[in-house]
Design an enzyme around this catalytic site. Structure first.
Site, PDB file in Angstrom:
ATOM      1  N   ARG A  53       0.862  -1.202   0.000  1.00  0.00           N
ATOM      2  CA  ARG A  53       0.000   0.000   0.000  1.00  0.00           C
ATOM      3  C   ARG A  53       0.889   1.240   0.000  1.00  0.00           C
ATOM      4  NH1 ARG A  53      -1.419   1.363   4.701  1.00  0.00           N
ATOM      5  NH2 ARG A  53      -2.477  -0.562   5.276  1.00  0.00           N
ATOM      6  N   TYR A 105     -13.281  20.075 -14.918  1.00  0.00           N
ATOM      7  CA  TYR A 105     -13.710  18.683 -15.073  1.00  0.00           C
ATOM      8  C   TYR A 105     -14.871  18.421 -14.094  1.00  0.00           C
ATOM      9  CZ  TYR A 105     -13.633  13.613 -14.627  1.00  0.00           C
ATOM     10  OH  TYR A 105     -13.996  12.301 -14.565  1.00  0.00           O
ATOM     11  N   ASP A 177      -4.070  20.959 -12.513  1.00  0.00           N
ATOM     12  CA  ASP A 177      -4.497  19.723 -13.172  1.00  0.00           C
ATOM     13  C   ASP A 177      -3.977  19.807 -14.608  1.00  0.00           C
ATOM     14  OD1 ASP A 177      -5.850  17.773 -14.619  1.00  0.00           O
ATOM     15  OD2 ASP A 177      -7.738  18.022 -13.530  1.00  0.00           O
ATOM     16  N   LYS A 202      -5.557   9.337 -18.957  1.00  0.00           N
ATOM     17  CA  LYS A 202      -5.741  10.009 -20.244  1.00  0.00           C
ATOM     18  C   LYS A 202      -4.471   9.897 -21.094  1.00  0.00           C
ATOM     19  CE  LYS A 202      -9.608  10.814 -18.166  1.00  0.00           C
ATOM     20  NZ  LYS A 202      -9.913  12.042 -17.449  1.00  0.00           N
TER      21      LYS A 202
HETATM   22  C1  PLP Z   1     -10.486  12.388 -16.194  1.00  0.00           C
HETATM   23  C2  PLP Z   1     -10.076  13.623 -15.525  1.00  0.00           C
HETATM   24  C3  PLP Z   1      -9.924  13.686 -14.136  1.00  0.00           C
HETATM   25  C4  PLP Z   1     -10.240  12.493 -13.237  1.00  0.00           C
HETATM   26  O1  PLP Z   1      -9.369  11.433 -13.424  1.00  0.00           O
HETATM   27  P1  PLP Z   1      -9.788   9.875 -13.271  1.00  0.00           P
HETATM   28  O2  PLP Z   1      -8.547   9.169 -13.647  1.00  0.00           O
HETATM   29  O3  PLP Z   1     -10.936   9.633 -14.206  1.00  0.00           O
HETATM   30  O4  PLP Z   1     -10.194   9.674 -11.852  1.00  0.00           O
HETATM   31  C5  PLP Z   1      -9.499  14.867 -13.581  1.00  0.00           C
HETATM   32  N1  PLP Z   1      -9.236  15.958 -14.347  1.00  0.00           N
HETATM   33  C6  PLP Z   1      -9.377  15.940 -15.680  1.00  0.00           C
HETATM   34  C7  PLP Z   1      -9.061  17.163 -16.471  1.00  0.00           C
HETATM   35  C8  PLP Z   1      -9.806  14.782 -16.318  1.00  0.00           C
HETATM   36  O5  PLP Z   1      -9.967  14.779 -17.647  1.00  0.00           O
END
Ligand code: PLP
Length: 386
Positions: A53, A105, A177, A202
């Site tokens: 973990r 998001y 982000d 992504k």
């Molecule tokens: C998809 C996404 C998230 C969340 O990520 P997950 O891996 O789906 O939990 C956060 N910020 C942006 C800009 C995203 O496209």
């Protein structure tokens, strides 16, 4: 083997950072250390790993690689992007305030309003296209500014350096982000951010086969605080997923180059298309934040959003369902092209009035332009819009 990997160029780091031939066998690829626990010679006498973990060698290789790609020292991988976001928010306490964008998001908006407001944390959702807008909302409780750039789905660009000047002067943590740009196009820590957050799901993973998140920082104390949350709360990914992402990253630079090329061609094709009303892509000179995009990004990416002319929800659904090469799906950043309907899919949790204020209307479609042959992508758009 490579002692100064962190001084090498992006493509070299993408392939090698954090990874050494396996000391026991010489395996060039990092093994999947499928183990929950590690042998100790006597209590506390071990090789740095106690329980998976907290630490796992496959995950550690990935974390070091991600940190190298964001030009910083410390990386932590989480079992999703939301798990990573959650860890940052756990640094706060009741009474603290957060300033963030009004074009986010949907899942970030949801965790802020539906999970953390309940614990007494206050969020301000602002138009951050001018960093000066932050200043009037700062008070002694302001602990975090959270920005996303390019924004999702309307592709606004926020001046990271401009925001960082304000957060630094006021001793506020800045988290960016960086999911839409990927470290190939933008490095927020170089521009003054304290923490970079990624949905690794992504572009970084890139093959739509893993859900994962990450936090990167250069600040040792912040790393320790975040590591505490990561180990104490336990949203850490397993070694198989870490391996898949390490493998995906080896082509990140090649994929991003192709995403940018195809994204540009799709954007130009759609710009004057008779069925398109608005188009959002930061590479256009008439995009309101084009100058900042050019300054802080090395390319404009593969995300293009459009609104359909004179289309109600039914007509938008009809067109969204006609694609044959693009797949109608949530998510983005994989090698395959996707089309998404934000108001019913990724941004469904944002109230209609709030999202319409920032242009997230029912006739909006978001394209994640993949790396297929451009002729097939343009032909698919042509037939879907006909
Ligand atoms: C998809 C996404 C998230 C969340 O990520 P997950 O891996 O789906 O939990 C956060 N910020 C942006 C800009 C995203 O496209």
């Amino acid at each position: 083997m490579m002692n100064n990997i962190n001084e090498m160029k992006f493509a070299t780091k993408a392939i090698h950072a954090g990874q050494e031939p396996d000391p026991t066998t010489g395996a060039v690829m990092t093994p999947i250390y499928q183990t929950s626990t590690y042998w100790q010679k006597s209590p506390g006498e071990h090789k740095g790993y106690e329980y998976s973990r907290g630490t796992n060698p496959t995950r550690k290789a990935l974390e070091d690689c991600l940190a190298a790609l964001e030009n910083c020292k410390y990386g932590l991988a989480f079992s999703s992007g939301m798990g990573a976001t959650d860890a940052v928010l756990r640094l706060l306490k009741p009474g603290d305030e957060v300033i963030t964008g009004n074009d986010l998001y949907g899942g970030s908006y949801r965790i802020f309003t539906k999970v953390y407001e309940k614990y007494g944390i206050k969020f301000h959702f602002l138009d951050l296209s001018d960093p000066e807008n932050i200043k009037p909302h700062i008070n002694q409780n302001t602990k975090l500014v959270w920005i996303e750039t390019p924004t999702n789905p309307t592709m606004r660009i926020i001046d990271i350096e401009g925001v960082a000047k304000i957060t630094k002067a006021n001793n506020i943590l800045l988290t960016v982000d960086n999911t839409f740009a990927s470290p190939y196009l933008q490095n927020p820590i170089d521009l003054g951010a304290d923490i970079v957050m990624h949905s690794v799901t992504k572009y970084i993973g890139g093959h739509s086969d893993v859900v994962m998140g990450a936090l990167l920082t250069n600040n040792e104390q912040l790393y320790k605080d975040l590591f505490f949350v990561y180990n104490a709360c336990g949203a850490t990914p397993g070694p198989q997923d870490a391996f898949l992402v390490l493998r995906g990253i080896k082509t990140l630079h090649l994929r991003m180059k192709a995403h940018c090329e195809n994204g540009e061609k799709v954007a130009h094709y759609l710009k004057n298309h008779p069925k398109i009303d608005k188009i959002y892509w930061p590479g256009f000179e008439d995009h309101p934040n084009h100058a900042i995009a050019k300054k802080q990004m090395r390319g404009f990416g593969g995300m293009v959003s459009i609104t359909l002319k004179d289309a109600d929800l039914q007509e938008t659904f009809r067109i969204a369902s006609r694609f044959k090469v693009f797949s109608l799906a949530e998510s983005l950043g994989g090698v395959e092209s996707l089309v998404n309907h934000p108001t019913t899919m990724t941004h469904g949790s944002i109230p209609k009035a709030d999202r319409e204020k920032v242009g997230v209307t029912d006739n909006l479609l978001r394209l994640s332009v993949g790396v297929e042959d451009i002729d097939d992508l343009l032909a698919d758009l042509e037939q879907a819009l006909s």
